[in-house]
Write a protein that holds these residues in place. Structure first.
Motif, PDB file in Angstrom:
ATOM      1  N   THR A   2       0.834  -1.192   0.000  1.00 42.75           N
ATOM      2  CA  THR A   2       0.000   0.000   0.000  1.00 42.75           C
ATOM      3  C   THR A   2       0.876   1.252   0.000  1.00 42.75           C
ATOM      4  O   THR A   2       2.058   1.189   0.329  1.00 42.75           O
ATOM      5  CB  THR A   2      -0.907   0.015   1.248  1.00 42.75           C
ATOM      6  OG1 THR A   2      -0.079   0.133   2.402  1.00 42.75           O
ATOM      7  CG2 THR A   2      -1.754  -1.238   1.347  1.00 42.75           C
ATOM      8  N   HIS A   4       0.791   3.501   2.111  1.00 38.98           N
ATOM      9  CA  HIS A   4       1.193   3.728   3.500  1.00 38.98           C
ATOM     10  C   HIS A   4       2.493   3.000   3.828  1.00 38.98           C
ATOM     11  O   HIS A   4       3.326   3.509   4.575  1.00 38.98           O
ATOM     12  CB  HIS A   4       0.097   3.270   4.460  1.00 38.98           C
ATOM     13  CG  HIS A   4      -1.187   4.003   4.290  1.00 38.98           C
ATOM     14  ND1 HIS A   4      -1.315   5.332   4.566  1.00 38.98           N
ATOM     15  CD2 HIS A   4      -2.399   3.580   3.886  1.00 38.98           C
ATOM     16  CE1 HIS A   4      -2.552   5.706   4.327  1.00 38.98           C
ATOM     17  NE2 HIS A   4      -3.232   4.661   3.915  1.00 38.98           N
ATOM     18  N   THR A   7       5.401   4.939   2.364  1.00 35.47           N
ATOM     19  CA  THR A   7       5.673   6.107   3.195  1.00 35.47           C
ATOM     20  C   THR A   7       6.376   5.694   4.481  1.00 35.47           C
ATOM     21  O   THR A   7       7.327   6.349   4.924  1.00 35.47           O
ATOM     22  CB  THR A   7       4.365   6.837   3.515  1.00 35.47           C
ATOM     23  OG1 THR A   7       3.724   7.208   2.294  1.00 35.47           O
ATOM     24  CG2 THR A   7       4.604   8.070   4.356  1.00 35.47           C
ATOM     25  N   ALA A   8       5.908   4.618   5.102  1.00 35.01           N
ATOM     26  CA  ALA A   8       6.505   4.160   6.357  1.00 35.01           C
ATOM     27  C   ALA A   8       7.958   3.743   6.157  1.00 35.01           C
ATOM     28  O   ALA A   8       8.813   4.062   6.991  1.00 35.01           O
ATOM     29  CB  ALA A   8       5.689   2.995   6.927  1.00 35.01           C
ATOM     30  N   ARG A  50       2.870   5.748  12.420  1.00 32.35           N
ATOM     31  CA  ARG A  50       1.493   6.010  11.996  1.00 32.35           C
ATOM     32  C   ARG A  50       1.218   5.383  10.624  1.00 32.35           C
ATOM     33  O   ARG A  50       0.134   4.848  10.388  1.00 32.35           O
ATOM     34  CB  ARG A  50       1.233   7.510  11.944  1.00 32.35           C
ATOM     35  CG  ARG A  50       1.377   8.232  13.262  1.00 32.35           C
ATOM     36  CD  ARG A  50       0.240   8.014  14.168  1.00 32.35           C
ATOM     37  NE  ARG A  50      -0.949   8.551  13.539  1.00 32.35           N
ATOM     38  CZ  ARG A  50      -2.168   8.348  13.973  1.00 32.35           C
ATOM     39  NH1 ARG A  50      -2.361   7.632  15.042  1.00 32.35           N
ATOM     40  NH2 ARG A  50      -3.196   8.842  13.356  1.00 32.35           N
ATOM     41  N   SER A  51       2.182   5.449   9.724  1.00 33.46           N
ATOM     42  CA  SER A  51       1.990   4.878   8.393  1.00 33.46           C
ATOM     43  C   SER A  51       1.925   3.358   8.445  1.00 33.46           C
ATOM     44  O   SER A  51       1.134   2.742   7.720  1.00 33.46           O
ATOM     45  CB  SER A  51       3.108   5.326   7.458  1.00 33.46           C
ATOM     46  OG  SER A  51       3.026   6.711   7.237  1.00 33.46           O
ATOM     47  N   ALA A  54      -1.552   2.561   9.584  1.00 35.88           N
ATOM     48  CA  ALA A  54      -2.518   2.746   8.500  1.00 35.88           C
ATOM     49  C   ALA A  54      -2.419   1.603   7.493  1.00 35.88           C
ATOM     50  O   ALA A  54      -3.444   1.151   6.963  1.00 35.88           O
ATOM     51  CB  ALA A  54      -2.277   4.087   7.815  1.00 35.88           C
ATOM     52  N   HIS A  55      -1.226   1.123   7.237  1.00 40.03           N
ATOM     53  CA  HIS A  55      -1.038  -0.019   6.341  1.00 40.03           C
ATOM     54  C   HIS A  55      -1.734  -1.260   6.897  1.00 40.03           C
ATOM     55  O   HIS A  55      -2.451  -1.959   6.177  1.00 40.03           O
ATOM     56  CB  HIS A  55       0.459  -0.285   6.149  1.00 40.03           C
ATOM     57  CG  HIS A  55       0.774  -1.562   5.455  1.00 40.03           C
ATOM     58  ND1 HIS A  55       0.528  -1.768   4.123  1.00 40.03           N
ATOM     59  CD2 HIS A  55       1.310  -2.720   5.918  1.00 40.03           C
ATOM     60  CE1 HIS A  55       0.892  -2.992   3.790  1.00 40.03           C
ATOM     61  NE2 HIS A  55       1.379  -3.586   4.868  1.00 40.03           N
ATOM     62  N   THR A  58      -5.496  -0.941   6.548  1.00 38.77           N
ATOM     63  CA  THR A  58      -5.915  -1.173   5.168  1.00 38.77           C
ATOM     64  C   THR A  58      -5.940  -2.664   4.851  1.00 38.77           C
ATOM     65  O   THR A  58      -6.890  -3.157   4.231  1.00 38.77           O
ATOM     66  CB  THR A  58      -4.965  -0.451   4.195  1.00 38.77           C
ATOM     67  OG1 THR A  58      -4.970   0.941   4.499  1.00 38.77           O
ATOM     68  CG2 THR A  58      -5.378  -0.653   2.755  1.00 38.77           C
TER      69      THR A  58
END
Length: 136
Positions: A2, A4, A7-8, A50-51, A54-55, A58
């Protein structure tokens, strides 16, 4: 993968690079030179955490949608998560795919007032009758 997760991973890489740079500056120059790098590294570490969360959210939503598409008859024999196996089906994990059964929770509650208030208030005839701390 994803967005996220990308980004992470980028934030984690930035955290590692900034921490290494801050350690280098702190040992070769003044320790005060490392403070801005450590501050930004801490912020990027928070963003990475946080990422990653979120992953995971999802992935759980996609798994829930996939299982819902399979139909309820396939879900009856499938365990929802690993925690019920060790807790006699009384507790479920945070990423459990089974919706909560409020009838079972109400039956296990000490009193109706305790169920509604999540343990903050109890009826006078309740066997527990001790309010739970709001910090718990």
């Amino acid at each position: 993968m994803t967005p996220h997760l990308r980004t992470a991973r980028g934030c984690s890489l930035g955290t590692a690079a900034l921490t290494a740079g801050a350690v280098y500056l702190g040992t070769t120059m003044s320790p005060w030179a490392a403070v801005p790098g450590l501050y930004v590294a801490a912020f990027l570490g928070w963003c990475a955490r946080r990422s990653y969360a979120a992953h995971r959210r999802t992935l759980v939503r996609h798994e829930q949608a996939r299982l819902a598409a399979l139909g309820e008859e396939l879900l009856l024999g499938m365990p929802c998560c690993r925690l019920p196996e060790h807790s006699a089906s009384r507790a479920h994990g945070t990423n459990c795919l089974r919706p909560p059964d409020f009838a079972d929770e109400l039956a296990a509650a000490c009193c109706a007032e305790g169920f509604v208030s999540r343990g903050a208030h109890h009826e006078s005839a309740c066997r527990i009758n001790s309010p739970r701390s709001s910090a718990a």
